[in-house]
Design a protein around this motif. Structure first.
Motif, PDB file in Angstrom:
ATOM      1  N   LEU A  39       9.011  96.018  92.408  1.00  0.00           N
ATOM      2  CA  LEU A  39       9.618  95.428  91.458  1.00  0.00           C
ATOM      3  C   LEU A  39       8.742  95.531  90.424  1.00  0.00           C
ATOM      4  O   LEU A  39       7.552  95.537  90.171  1.00  0.00           O
ATOM      5  N   LYS A  40       9.542  95.276  89.010  1.00  0.00           N
ATOM      6  CA  LYS A  40       8.931  95.429  87.682  1.00  0.00           C
ATOM      7  C   LYS A  40       7.801  94.110  87.826  1.00  0.00           C
ATOM      8  O   LYS A  40       6.766  94.508  87.281  1.00  0.00           O
ATOM      9  N   SER A  41       8.301  93.006  87.992  1.00  0.00           N
ATOM     10  CA  SER A  41       7.494  91.988  87.938  1.00  0.00           C
ATOM     11  C   SER A  41       8.092  90.774  88.801  1.00  0.00           C
ATOM     12  O   SER A  41       9.212  90.756  88.986  1.00  0.00           O
ATOM     13  N   SER A  42       7.367  89.858  89.308  1.00  0.00           N
ATOM     14  CA  SER A  42       7.817  88.975  90.353  1.00  0.00           C
ATOM     15  C   SER A  42       8.497  87.960  89.609  1.00  0.00           C
ATOM     16  O   SER A  42       9.348  87.193  90.130  1.00  0.00           O
ATOM     17  N   LYS A  43       8.130  87.767  88.434  1.00  0.00           N
ATOM     18  CA  LYS A  43       9.040  86.748  87.785  1.00  0.00           C
ATOM     19  C   LYS A  43       9.926  87.332  86.622  1.00  0.00           C
ATOM     20  O   LYS A  43       9.390  88.236  86.136  1.00  0.00           O
ATOM     21  N   LYS A  44      10.902  86.551  86.392  1.00  0.00           N
ATOM     22  CA  LYS A  44      12.148  87.051  85.501  1.00  0.00           C
ATOM     23  C   LYS A  44      11.326  86.782  84.224  1.00  0.00           C
ATOM     24  O   LYS A  44      11.134  85.752  83.815  1.00  0.00           O
ATOM     25  N   GLN A  45      11.542  87.777  83.119  1.00  0.00           N
ATOM     26  CA  GLN A  45      10.941  87.266  81.941  1.00  0.00           C
ATOM     27  C   GLN A  45      12.241  86.510  80.950  1.00  0.00           C
ATOM     28  O   GLN A  45      13.645  86.941  81.076  1.00  0.00           O
ATOM     29  N   PRO A  46      12.175  85.567  80.437  1.00  0.00           N
ATOM     30  CA  PRO A  46      13.081  84.845  79.949  1.00  0.00           C
ATOM     31  C   PRO A  46      13.554  85.383  78.599  1.00  0.00           C
ATOM     32  O   PRO A  46      12.680  86.138  77.890  1.00  0.00           O
ATOM     33  N   GLN A  47      14.733  85.593  78.352  1.00  0.00           N
ATOM     34  CA  GLN A  47      15.215  86.221  77.422  1.00  0.00           C
ATOM     35  C   GLN A  47      15.167  85.451  76.206  1.00  0.00           C
ATOM     36  O   GLN A  47      15.219  84.112  76.269  1.00  0.00           O
ATOM     37  N   LYS A  48      14.927  86.053  75.115  1.00  0.00           N
ATOM     38  CA  LYS A  48      14.705  85.291  73.828  1.00  0.00           C
ATOM     39  C   LYS A  48      16.200  84.947  73.316  1.00  0.00           C
ATOM     40  O   LYS A  48      17.248  85.837  73.346  1.00  0.00           O
ATOM     41  N   ARG A  49      16.328  83.692  72.944  1.00  0.00           N
ATOM     42  CA  ARG A  49      17.751  83.170  72.467  1.00  0.00           C
ATOM     43  C   ARG A  49      17.605  83.180  71.043  1.00  0.00           C
ATOM     44  O   ARG A  49      16.695  82.446  70.510  1.00  0.00           O
ATOM     45  N   THR A  50      18.695  83.592  70.471  1.00  0.00           N
ATOM     46  CA  THR A  50      18.955  83.436  68.845  1.00  0.00           C
ATOM     47  C   THR A  50      19.661  82.314  68.763  1.00  0.00           C
ATOM     48  O   THR A  50      20.649  81.941  69.283  1.00  0.00           O
ATOM     49  N   PRO A  51      19.182  81.482  67.796  1.00  0.00           N
ATOM     50  CA  PRO A  51      19.969  80.046  67.633  1.00  0.00           C
ATOM     51  C   PRO A  51      21.457  80.559  66.997  1.00  0.00           C
ATOM     52  O   PRO A  51      21.369  81.534  66.172  1.00  0.00           O
ATOM     53  N   VAL A  52      22.308  79.925  67.344  1.00  0.00           N
ATOM     54  CA  VAL A  52      23.798  80.322  67.009  1.00  0.00           C
ATOM     55  C   VAL A  52      24.210  79.140  65.925  1.00  0.00           C
ATOM     56  O   VAL A  52      24.047  77.919  66.306  1.00  0.00           O
ATOM     57  N   LYS A  53      24.297  79.504  64.731  1.00  0.00           N
ATOM     58  CA  LYS A  53      24.990  78.510  63.915  1.00  0.00           C
ATOM     59  C   LYS A  53      26.425  78.578  63.647  1.00  0.00           C
ATOM     60  O   LYS A  53      27.145  79.495  63.957  1.00  0.00           O
ATOM     61  N   PRO A  54      26.935  77.257  63.713  1.00  0.00           N
ATOM     62  CA  PRO A  54      28.424  76.990  63.779  1.00  0.00           C
ATOM     63  C   PRO A  54      29.059  77.500  62.660  1.00  0.00           C
ATOM     64  O   PRO A  54      28.446  77.471  61.451  1.00  0.00           O
ATOM     65  N   THR A  55      30.195  77.991  62.550  1.00  0.00           N
ATOM     66  CA  THR A  55      30.938  78.329  61.526  1.00  0.00           C
ATOM     67  C   THR A  55      31.210  77.341  60.403  1.00  0.00           C
ATOM     68  O   THR A  55      31.173  76.086  60.908  1.00  0.00           O
ATOM     69  N   ALA A  56      31.675  77.514  59.292  1.00  0.00           N
ATOM     70  CA  ALA A  56      32.023  76.413  58.307  1.00  0.00           C
ATOM     71  C   ALA A  56      33.161  75.737  58.765  1.00  0.00           C
ATOM     72  O   ALA A  56      33.460  74.463  58.268  1.00  0.00           O
ATOM     73  N   TYR A  57      34.233  76.047  59.494  1.00  0.00           N
ATOM     74  CA  TYR A  57      35.326  75.470  60.067  1.00  0.00           C
ATOM     75  C   TYR A  57      34.946  74.836  61.436  1.00  0.00           C
ATOM     76  O   TYR A  57      35.965  74.078  61.880  1.00  0.00           O
ATOM     77  N   ASN A  58      33.806  74.606  61.774  1.00  0.00           N
ATOM     78  CA  ASN A  58      33.495  74.067  63.252  1.00  0.00           C
ATOM     79  C   ASN A  58      33.639  72.494  62.722  1.00  0.00           C
ATOM     80  O   ASN A  58      33.149  72.192  61.930  1.00  0.00           O
ATOM     81  N   PRO A  59      34.079  71.767  63.876  1.00  0.00           N
ATOM     82  CA  PRO A  59      34.158  70.359  63.640  1.00  0.00           C
ATOM     83  C   PRO A  59      32.811  69.625  63.455  1.00  0.00           C
ATOM     84  O   PRO A  59      32.784  68.437  62.837  1.00  0.00           O
ATOM     85  N   TRP A  60      31.879  70.261  64.102  1.00  0.00           N
ATOM     86  CA  TRP A  60      30.564  69.599  64.087  1.00  0.00           C
ATOM     87  C   TRP A  60      29.978  69.846  62.640  1.00  0.00           C
ATOM     88  O   TRP A  60      29.352  68.681  62.119  1.00  0.00           O
ATOM     89  N   ARG A  61      30.240  70.615  61.842  1.00  0.00           N
ATOM     90  CA  ARG A  61      30.019  70.807  60.569  1.00  0.00           C
ATOM     91  C   ARG A  61      30.735  69.877  59.563  1.00  0.00           C
ATOM     92  O   ARG A  61      30.506  69.510  58.380  1.00  0.00           O
ATOM     93  N   GLN A  62      32.167  69.576  59.952  1.00  0.00           N
ATOM     94  CA  GLN A  62      33.022  68.917  59.040  1.00  0.00           C
ATOM     95  C   GLN A  62      33.039  67.559  59.377  1.00  0.00           C
ATOM     96  O   GLN A  62      33.589  66.748  58.430  1.00  0.00           O
ATOM     97  N   MET A  63      32.185  66.552  60.038  1.00  0.00           N
ATOM     98  CA  MET A  63      32.083  65.472  60.402  1.00  0.00           C
ATOM     99  C   MET A  63      31.797  64.705  59.103  1.00  0.00           C
ATOM    100  O   MET A  63      32.476  63.489  58.912  1.00  0.00           O
ATOM    101  N   PRO A  64      30.808  65.130  58.291  1.00  0.00           N
ATOM    102  CA  PRO A  64      30.493  64.191  57.140  1.00  0.00           C
ATOM    103  C   PRO A  64      31.696  63.968  56.065  1.00  0.00           C
ATOM    104  O   PRO A  64      31.867  63.118  55.672  1.00  0.00           O
ATOM    105  N   GLN A  65      32.522  65.118  56.113  1.00  0.00           N
ATOM    106  CA  GLN A  65      33.540  64.937  55.009  1.00  0.00           C
ATOM    107  C   GLN A  65      34.898  64.114  55.784  1.00  0.00           C
ATOM    108  O   GLN A  65      35.499  63.638  55.020  1.00  0.00           O
ATOM    109  N   LYS A  66      35.020  64.134  57.085  1.00  0.00           N
ATOM    110  CA  LYS A  66      35.990  63.450  57.575  1.00  0.00           C
ATOM    111  C   LYS A  66      35.771  61.911  57.738  1.00  0.00           C
ATOM    112  O   LYS A  66      36.571  61.239  58.275  1.00  0.00           O
ATOM    113  N   ARG A  67      34.523  61.728  57.770  1.00  0.00           N
ATOM    114  CA  ARG A  67      34.068  60.142  58.207  1.00  0.00           C
ATOM    115  C   ARG A  67      34.857  59.224  56.931  1.00  0.00           C
ATOM    116  O   ARG A  67      34.829  59.465  55.997  1.00  0.00           O
ATOM    117  N   PRO A  68      35.396  58.268  57.560  1.00  0.00           N
ATOM    118  CA  PRO A  68      36.078  57.367  56.483  1.00  0.00           C
ATOM    119  C   PRO A  68      35.104  56.566  55.824  1.00  0.00           C
ATOM    120  O   PRO A  68      33.923  56.084  56.125  1.00  0.00           O
TER     121      PRO A  68
END
Length: 94
Positions: A39-68
């Motif tokens: 075996l190469k190593s007994s422990k699995k190497q954690p894969q590096k995660r790249t942060p994912v940025k939501p698109t401009a049309y994602n509801p998470w980004r549009q919340m401040p504009q839609k807030r009454p």
């Protein structure tokens, strides 16, 4: 098959044979024991995660504009007065 019965038959005339489920099988003599893959190593190497940025049309980004907007031009006293006029009038219950 787990817990299967295997009988080893050895003789100076026929050599070593194996008996399994009523069938006799020929055997081979190995020069050395087969090596297991290391075996190469007994422990699995954690894969590096790249942060994912939501698109401009994602509801998470549009919340401040839609807030009454809850800004009132009336003061609290004026609102209470309007409510008293509404609930004390006879037209509201007709």
């Amino acid at each position: 098959m787990p817990k299967a019965k295997l009988t080893v038959l050895s003789s100076s005339k026929i050599g070593v044979k194996a008996l399994y489920a009523g069938v006799v099988y020929d055997t081979l003599v190995l020069e050395e024991r087969p090596k297991k893959k290391a075996l190469k190593s007994s422990k699995k190497q954690p894969q590096k995660r790249t942060p994912v940025k939501p698109t401009a049309y994602n509801p998470w980004r549009q919340m401040p504009q839609k807030r009454p907007n809850f800004a009132y031009e009336e003061t609290d006293r004026e609102i209470i007065e309007i409510l008293n006029q509404l609930f004390n009038s006879t037209r509201a219950w007709a």
